[in-house]
Enzyme design. Structure first.
Site, short mmCIF file in Angstrom:
data_model
loop_
_atom_site.label_atom_id
_atom_site.label_comp_id
_atom_site.label_asym_id
_atom_site.label_seq_id
_atom_site.Cartn_x
_atom_site.Cartn_y
_atom_site.Cartn_z
N LYS A 80 23.53 63.51 54.54
CA LYS A 80 22.48 64.55 54.51
C LYS A 80 22.77 65.60 55.59
O LYS A 80 23.17 65.25 56.71
CB LYS A 80 21.12 63.88 54.74
CG LYS A 80 19.91 64.79 54.55
CD LYS A 80 18.61 64.01 54.76
CE LYS A 80 17.37 64.86 54.58
NZ LYS A 80 16.12 64.10 54.86
N SER A 155 12.59 64.96 51.33
CA SER A 155 13.50 66.06 51.59
C SER A 155 14.96 65.75 51.25
O SER A 155 15.76 66.65 51.09
CB SER A 155 13.42 66.46 53.07
OG SER A 155 13.84 65.40 53.90
N SER A 179 11.20 60.65 53.06
CA SER A 179 12.32 61.42 52.50
C SER A 179 13.55 60.63 52.07
O SER A 179 14.46 61.21 51.49
CB SER A 179 12.75 62.49 53.49
OG SER A 179 11.80 63.52 53.49
N1 GLN Z 1 7.62 64.97 52.45
C1 GLN Z 1 7.27 64.71 53.82
C2 GLN Z 1 7.18 66.01 54.56
O1 GLN Z 1 7.27 67.00 53.95
C3 GLN Z 1 8.28 63.79 54.45
C4 GLN Z 1 9.53 64.48 54.82
C5 GLN Z 1 10.53 63.56 55.44
O2 GLN Z 1 10.41 62.34 55.39
N2 GLN Z 1 11.51 64.16 56.09
O3 GLN Z 1 7.03 66.05 55.73
#
Ligand code: GLN
Length: 506
Positions: A80, A155, A179
């Site tokens: 990532k 994400s 994410s």
């Molecule tokens: N979807 C969550 C957010 O927008 C989690 C994101 C993540 O785990 N990086 O913060």
């Protein structure tokens, strides 16, 4: 010859060890697959072809010379783009880091390189890991391999899509609120958020330091265990790293695959089901519970009343920490620098112009929210209250784990939604993580295991669903035992892995 991109990492490792294929052949096969399908999927922001092939050739030479190698040596991996990689672009999905080439490797990348895993490239993500669909990337959308008109989750949609599309057998994700797990659920892949402190955060571009955790993205539970054991463990460069060895994860996965869960208590969390969950998601969840019961587990219901406030607390704590972490992107030190075209070029005006141009809307929204929650007049009302809720959630977990060895829920409330569907509605987007966020607030580990297909909310082709398993901190081995047991029970019902039924790409 079998298609090397279809094999699990564990099978690839055996194939390499038996001399049935070289790492160069395996790596080449994945690079060819990327060339063939990534135009449609767009999982990668950067493909690291030459360096990956050089690593593969080096591993092949060392193997030929009889050197003792790591079990995953020669098995390629995608990373990532929020993880820094020496000499390779690392943008965190943001324009503000465009063109920045880190001078060092994250600890987990050092470990991958030391073990001889060719790094295929860097995967797309929501900007600074803020989002649940990868649509907040400054570099375009990633498409779900099951249906290219749908989101791959976020994400870490790029890592999940790369693994689901057979572009990579393994990937690294990061999970601040879901994410790794939510993209896993909507793409039919396995994703693990380790115990907080279980995998070094040194070299992750921080979003919310008390919540961020890197972990594996794979197609099988055993592959996640193999990767987790490689990247995990104590790192003196991360002050929150746990100074203890990991529990035996691969052994737990192998034991779980035998399918005997007798003596195990599984707690179904009352608050993580019901309203807001798609009927098909709930149906698959209950079928999976039955399989666990058949394997000998006892299923009990546990209540965690403070989980109802987890999302609200998260959206104060996370932006508060992010607003502080992102202050370093000032146009002076990394990547983008924009000078104002009108008036004097002062430090403040360069900062404002750079941030104005370099940050996307969601990042700006959260920085504003975070600085507000931390401001003198509102700190107690917002940030302080959220921290109290966080304590209550930790207590709920402690009480629940006194009644059950693991807790379970659907990973995500819905199957993959259409690209664009929730982009203009931040609250609807945030709700994708209702079931994953509590684990981050408490630092406990979680896994998402693909557990079937369900009709999307508007009908149409069936899409993957995920089963979430949570364990107490430092008991990550339980995720693998229960996850592998569920996976083997499901696959004997289906007669094949779930991804075997994904549509052909290319
Ligand atoms: N979807 C969550 C957010 O927008 C989690 C994101 C993540 O785990 N990086 O913060």
């Amino acid at each position: 010859m079998t298609d090397l991109t279809r094999l699990s990492a564990a099978r690839l490792a055996e194939t390499l060890a038996a001399g049935e294929a070289s790492s160069v052949e395996v790596t080449r096969a994945h690079l060819d697959r990327i060339a063939a399908v990534d135009g449609d999927v767009h999982a990668f922001l950067h493909v690291n072809e030459d360096d990956a092939l050089a690593t593969a050739a080096d591993v092949d030479a060392r193997r030929a010379a009889g050197e003792e190698l790591h079990a995953l040596a020669g098995v390629p991996i995608a990373v990532k783009d929020v993880v820094v990689t020496k000499g390779m672009p690392s943008t965190a999905g943001s324009k503000i880091l465009e063109g920045w080439i880190p001078p060092y490797d994250a600890t987990l990348v050092e470990k991958l390189r030391a073990a001889g895993l060719p790094i295929l490239g860097k995967t797309n993500m929501d900007e600074f890991a803020m989002g649940s669909s990868t649509e907040h990337s400054a570099y375009g959308d990633t498409h779900n391999p099951w249906d290219l008109d749908r989101i791959p989750g976020g994400s870490g949609g790029g890592s999940a899509a790369a693994v689901a599309a057979f572009e990579a057998p393994l990937a690294i994700g990061t999970d601040t609120g879901g994410s790794i797990r939510q993209p896993g659920a909507v793409t039919g892949t396995v994703g693990v958020k380790p115990t907080y402190g279980g995998v070094s955060r040194y070299g992750l571009i921080a979003m919310a330091s008390s919540l961020d955790q890197a972990g594996p993205v794979t197609r099988t539970v055993l592959d996640s265990a193999l990767l987790h054991e490689l990247i995990g463990g104590h790192d003196p460069r991360d002050s929150t790293s746990i100074p203890e060895p990991l529990p035996p994860l691969v052994a737990a996965a192998r034991q779980g695959a035998l399918g005997d869960l007798s003596g195990l208590k599984v707690g179904v969390v009352t608050q993580l089901q019901g309203e807001g969950y798609q009927p098909g998601v709930l149906a698959r969840f209950h079928e999976s519970l039955e399989l666990l019961t058949k394997a000998g587990a006892e299923v009990v219901e546990v209540s965690c009343p403070s989980f109802d406030y987890a999302l609200a607390a998260y959206y104060l704590i996370m932006p508060a920490e992010a607003s502080s972490n992102l202050a370093k992107f000032d146009g002076m030190r990394f990547g983008l620098r924009v000078e104002p075209t009108d008036g004097p070029v002062t430090a403040e005006r360069v900062m404002a112009a750079t941030r104005g141009a370099g940050f996307g809307d969601e990042v700006k929204r959260r920085v504003i929210l975070g600085t507000y929650a931390l401001s003198a007049g509102y700190y107690d009302a917002y940030y302080g209250s959220a921290q109290k809720v966080r304590t209550l959630i930790q207590r709920d977990f402690a009480a629940a784990f006194a009644q059950a060895d693991v807790l379970v829920s659907p990973t995500a409330p819905t199957t993959a939604f259409k690209l664009g569907e929730k982009l203009d509605d931040p609250l609807a987007m945030y709700l994708n993580d209702v079931a994953t966020i509590p684990a981050n607030l408490a630092g406990v580990p979680g896994i998402s295991v693909p557990n079937g297909l369900a009709a999307s909310s508007e009908g149409g082709a069936d899409l993957p669903t995920g089963f979430q398993i949570l364990a107490p901190a430092k008991a990550d081995d339980r995720l693998y035992r229960v996850g592998a047991a569920l996976e083997s029970a499901l696959e004997s019902t289906w007669g094949a892995p779930l991804l075997a039924s994904a549509p052909e790409l290319g």
